[in-house]
Each structure stands twice: as structure tokens, then as C-alpha cells.
Design a protein around this motif. Structure first.
Motif, PDB file in Angstrom:
ATOM      1  N   ALA A  21      40.536  42.404  34.268  1.00 34.28           N
ATOM      2  CA  ALA A  21      40.948  41.134  34.875  1.00 34.28           C
ATOM      3  C   ALA A  21      39.843  40.093  34.862  1.00 34.28           C
ATOM      4  N   ARG A  22      38.598  40.516  34.580  1.00 37.88           N
ATOM      5  CA  ARG A  22      37.476  39.563  34.668  1.00 37.88           C
ATOM      6  C   ARG A  22      36.603  39.594  33.415  1.00 37.88           C
ATOM      7  N   LEU A  23      37.226  39.752  32.271  1.00 40.75           N
ATOM      8  CA  LEU A  23      36.470  39.814  31.021  1.00 40.75           C
ATOM      9  C   LEU A  23      35.780  38.496  30.684  1.00 40.75           C
ATOM     10  N   ASP A  24      36.258  37.402  31.242  1.00 47.25           N
ATOM     11  CA  ASP A  24      35.641  36.103  30.963  1.00 47.25           C
ATOM     12  C   ASP A  24      34.560  35.736  31.972  1.00 47.25           C
ATOM     13  N   ASP A  25      34.269  36.634  32.904  1.00 47.55           N
ATOM     14  CA  ASP A  25      33.225  36.421  33.916  1.00 47.55           C
ATOM     15  C   ASP A  25      31.965  37.147  33.449  1.00 47.55           C
ATOM     16  N   ALA A  26      31.062  36.415  32.802  1.00 49.77           N
ATOM     17  CA  ALA A  26      29.899  37.030  32.158  1.00 49.77           C
ATOM     18  C   ALA A  26      29.003  37.766  33.148  1.00 49.77           C
ATOM     19  N   ALA A  27      28.766  37.168  34.332  1.00 48.56           N
ATOM     20  CA  ALA A  27      27.893  37.802  35.315  1.00 48.56           C
ATOM     21  C   ALA A  27      28.522  39.094  35.830  1.00 48.56           C
ATOM     22  N   PHE A  28      29.817  39.059  36.100  1.00 50.92           N
ATOM     23  CA  PHE A  28      30.510  40.260  36.565  1.00 50.92           C
ATOM     24  C   PHE A  28      30.457  41.354  35.510  1.00 50.92           C
ATOM     25  N   LEU A  29      30.652  40.976  34.264  1.00 55.51           N
ATOM     26  CA  LEU A  29      30.675  41.972  33.190  1.00 55.51           C
ATOM     27  C   LEU A  29      29.306  42.612  33.019  1.00 55.51           C
TER      28      LEU A  29
END
Length: 409
Positions: free
Chosen positions: A271-279
Motif C-alpha cells: 500500500a505504500r510502495l511510493d513512500d520512499a522513506a517508509f520503504l
């Protein structure tokens, strides 16, 4: 995979309560979860214990001791890193079996070839390779993950780096498997011999006519103004080949297995593949939970560690993965917590002078795998009726992983 059948009697200074039957090539519970199989020893065994398996050696189980061993190369030498210990007549694995400062000139070309800016430039081609492999799988609805992806994707990237034909991938992978997961020194030596026979004409050619590839750079290293001799160039080339052919493939399989059976973690990441920091955070947490590489050390002097007397010449194993699984350093370490505060404590890539030079590329390949696989196959599971097949050794891995999902038809 061979297992150790001979037991080495303990030296006189080893007290009975410190003797634990630990066999790195045959750990109880490893088919279910290799990392938890190691952690079981961390929980039940003494902080430092001696095992009669694989030539007899010490094992450190606590994060503080493992990190201290990794950083103190003057006491805990890299002169031999495999178990059972290789005979002194066998050439050293350069640069991993060299201590500082001797190893530094050899590491330099590896570090330069895998700098962040270099990996950034590689990323479009690496990503294209991942997509090329994943796209045909989507509609199939199933795959054997190691043969269909993990054993191809990072290996093909590595072979491109060293300018080795992609057609030789399977032959080279088989040699790497024998090298890192065979407990029998004869089996391991046969893999060295076979890889040496393959590489010798390649190394000769690259030394005579160097290209811009990584293999050319490492076999033409100059020490004090002179190109390293052929035997050292061969040793260096073989170590890099074995490392590049196995470690990231093994890590990808561990991560895929974990995501296949932990829907909550997989869905959070998808769900958060576009969130670089989260990834980036998720990758560190997955790495922490899934350490795989082991390198033993040789004692250069008598030393006391946590009340235990270790003698010069003895070997000790400081398992990298146990740093990230030690509840004294990491709270609730068996849980993958995507909200765990930074920094995330682990030693998956080692510590100190021998920290893995390929860490930047490995992290990027994991990132690309998550983005491209979960972007196309967000829901997948282990195929009912199948079980992952694991293998323990100097590099732990999963050698078979049957996955399935609802195909696109």
C-alpha cells in the motif's frame, strides 16, 4: 547437503556446561525458519559455548559479543572464515581472509564499483531486468520463486557487472551452492577447483586486456605500484563470484517467504510502495529479521570473553543474524514491525573493516523487487501442499519456494 558426522573432543579448558551440540549445517527447526532456529540457541545456550561439530569451535550468541568480535580483528582474525577450518595449504580467500590494513587495497575497487552514484546509474537497467522477469509470471498464477526469479534477477545483474555470459548462470549458481552450504571440505574444494578452471582463462584475458567491468578492476589491482600476482587475482575473483552468485538471491527468497505467510506486513508494504522513506524503513526491518551470512574467526591470542577463556588458534563463529534477533538490543525481535524506530539494529552486512561492500546494491535490488513484484502481484501465498526447502551453512538460504496467486488469466 553433507552433514558433519565426526565430533571433535573438547580441549581441556572447555568446561562441560559450555559444550552444546550445534551444527551449522544441520540446525533443528531450520526447515521452518532458519533465523528462529539460530535464535533458539541464543535463548537456550550459554552466551559463549563450544560445539564438537565441524572441527570443534566456539559460538557467540549475544549481540554485544558478536559486534565486539567483528570489530576486533587484532584478536579475532579473518585468516580463516569457513567451518570446518580449511587447511593452511589452501590459498586465502582475498580480501575476506585478510586483516587490516592488508585487506584495504583489495577492497578499494569493490567499494568504488558499488558506490551509491554508480548504483543509481545502474538502476534503470536493474529495474528493467526485474520487470522482464516478473511480467510473464503474473498471468501464470504460480512460480518456483528461486528458479523463476531470485536465482536469476540479482545473479544476472552481477554477471553484467563482471561481464560474464548470462548463459553460464546456472552452472555458476550450482558451484556457489556447493561452496557456501557444503560442510565437507572436499566438496567445498571441488567447487573451488571447478570455478577456478572456469575463471582462469577469463582472468588471464582480463589482466592482459582489462575492460571497464568489475572483474577487470579486481584482477588488475595494484599493490605498491605492482599488479597483484595471478594467484591472488584468482582468489579475489573467486571470492567475489561466490558472493555475487548467492547472497542477494538468498535474501530475496527469505523475504518472499516471509511476505507470503504474513499478509499484514505484505499489504502494508504494497500500500505504500511510493513512500520512499517508509520503504527504506521496511527494507531495514526485513533485513534485520532475515540475516543469512556467517564468517568464522581465528583467535590470535588467549583472551577471556564473558568469563570464558578462548585460546589462540581456536575458531569462533559470531553469527551476524543474531545481532538483530537479540532482545537485549532489539525489542520484540521476532516480529517485523514496520513502525520500529530508527536506527534499526542489525549486522546483516557485518561490522567494522569487513562490512559488505555490496550493501548499497543489495538494498537497491530488494527495493526494486518489492516495488515491481508487489506492484503486480500484491497478493500471493505458499502453494498449498508445498513446503519451502531451506539450507544452512556459511550462507543460509532457501533453495525452493513454491508460490501461487490468482493469475490474470
Amino acid at each position: 547437503m553433507a552433514t558433519d558426522t565426526g565430533l571433535t573432543p573438547p580441549p581441556p579448558h572447555v568446561s562441560p556446561e559450555r559444550i552444546v551440540p550445534f551444527d551449522i549445517y544441520d540446525l533443528p527447526g531450520s526447515d521452518e525458519d532458519i533465523q528462529l532456529a539460530y535464535r533458539a540457541f541464543q535463548q537456550a545456550a550459554p552466551s559463549i559455548f563450544w560445539t564438537p561439530h565441524n572441527g570443534g569451535h566456539w559460538v557467540a550468541t549475544r549481540a554485544e559479543h558478536i559486534e565486539a568480535i567483528q570489530k576486533d580483528t587484532a584478536t579475532f582474525s579473518h585468516q580463516r572464515i569457513t567451518l570446518p577450518r580449511m587447511p593452511d595449504s589452501v590459498p586465502k580467500q582475498i580480501p575476506l581472509e585478510l586483516d587490516p590494513p592488508e585487506h584495504a587495497p583489495y577492497r578499494r575497487p569493490l567499494m568504488q564499483a558499488l558506490l551509491p552514484r554508480v548504483v543509481n546509474a545502474m538502476e534503470p537497467a536493474v529495474r528493467a531486468r526485474a520487470i522482464e522477469l516478473i511480467e510473464p509470471l503474473v498471468a501464470r498464477g504460480a512460480c518456483e520463486f528461486v528458479d523463476d526469479f531470485a536465482g536469476i534477477f540479482p545473479v544476472s545483474v552481477f554477471l553484467e557487472l563482471v561481464n560474464i555470459p548470462q548463459d553460464d548462470r546456472e552452472t555458476l549458481r550450482e558451484l556457489a551452492e556447493r561452496s557456501v552450504r557444503a560442510s565437507d571440505n572436499d566438496v567445498r574444494m571441488s567447487s573451488f577447483h571447478d570455478l577456478g578452471a572456469y575463471l582462469a582463462p577469463v582472468v588471464i584475458a582480463r589482466r592482459e586486456r582489462p575492460g571497464t567491468d568489475l572483474l577487470s578492476a579486481i584482477v588488475t589491482v595494484e599493490i605498491e605500484g605492482k599488479m597483484i600476482p595471478f594467484d591472488k587475482a584468482m582468489s579475489f575473483a573467486m571470492l567475489v563470484m561466490f558472493g555475487g552468485l548467492d547472497t542477494v538471491a538468498s535474501m530475496l527468497a527469505f523475504i518472499a517467504r516471509f511476505l507470503a505467510i504474513h499478509d499484514d506486513v505484505r499489504r502494508q508494504i504494497a500500500a505504500r510502495l511510493d513512500d520512499a522513506a517508509f520503504l527504506r524503513h521496511a527494507i531495514e526491518e526485513l533485513l534485520r529479521r532475515h540475516g543469512l551470512a556467517n564468517t568464522a574467526r581465528v583467535l590470535t591470542r588467549d583472551v577471556e570473553l564473558d568469563g570464558v577463556m578462548l585460546k589462540a588458534g581456536e575458531m569462533i563463529l559470531p553469527p551476524n543474524m543474531l545481532v538483530g534477533l537479540d532482545e537485549r538490543k532489539v525489542s520484540d525481535p521476532t516480529t517485523v514491525d514496520l513502525s520500529r524506530p530508527f536506527p534499526i539494529r542489525h549486522a546483516v552486512f557485518g561490522n567494522g573493516h569487513h562490512t559488505c561492500p555490496g550493501a548499497v546494491l543489495a538494498r537497491r535490488e530488494i527495493q526494486i523487487f518489492l516495488e515491481e513484484w508487489l506492484g503486480r502481484i500484491p497478493e500471493f501465498r505458499i502453494r498449498p501442499g508445498s513446503r519451502p526447502i531451506a539450507a544452512t551453512g556459511m550462507v543460509n538460504g532457501i533453495v525452493k519456494l513454491e508460490l501461487e496467486w490468482d493469475g490474470a488469466g
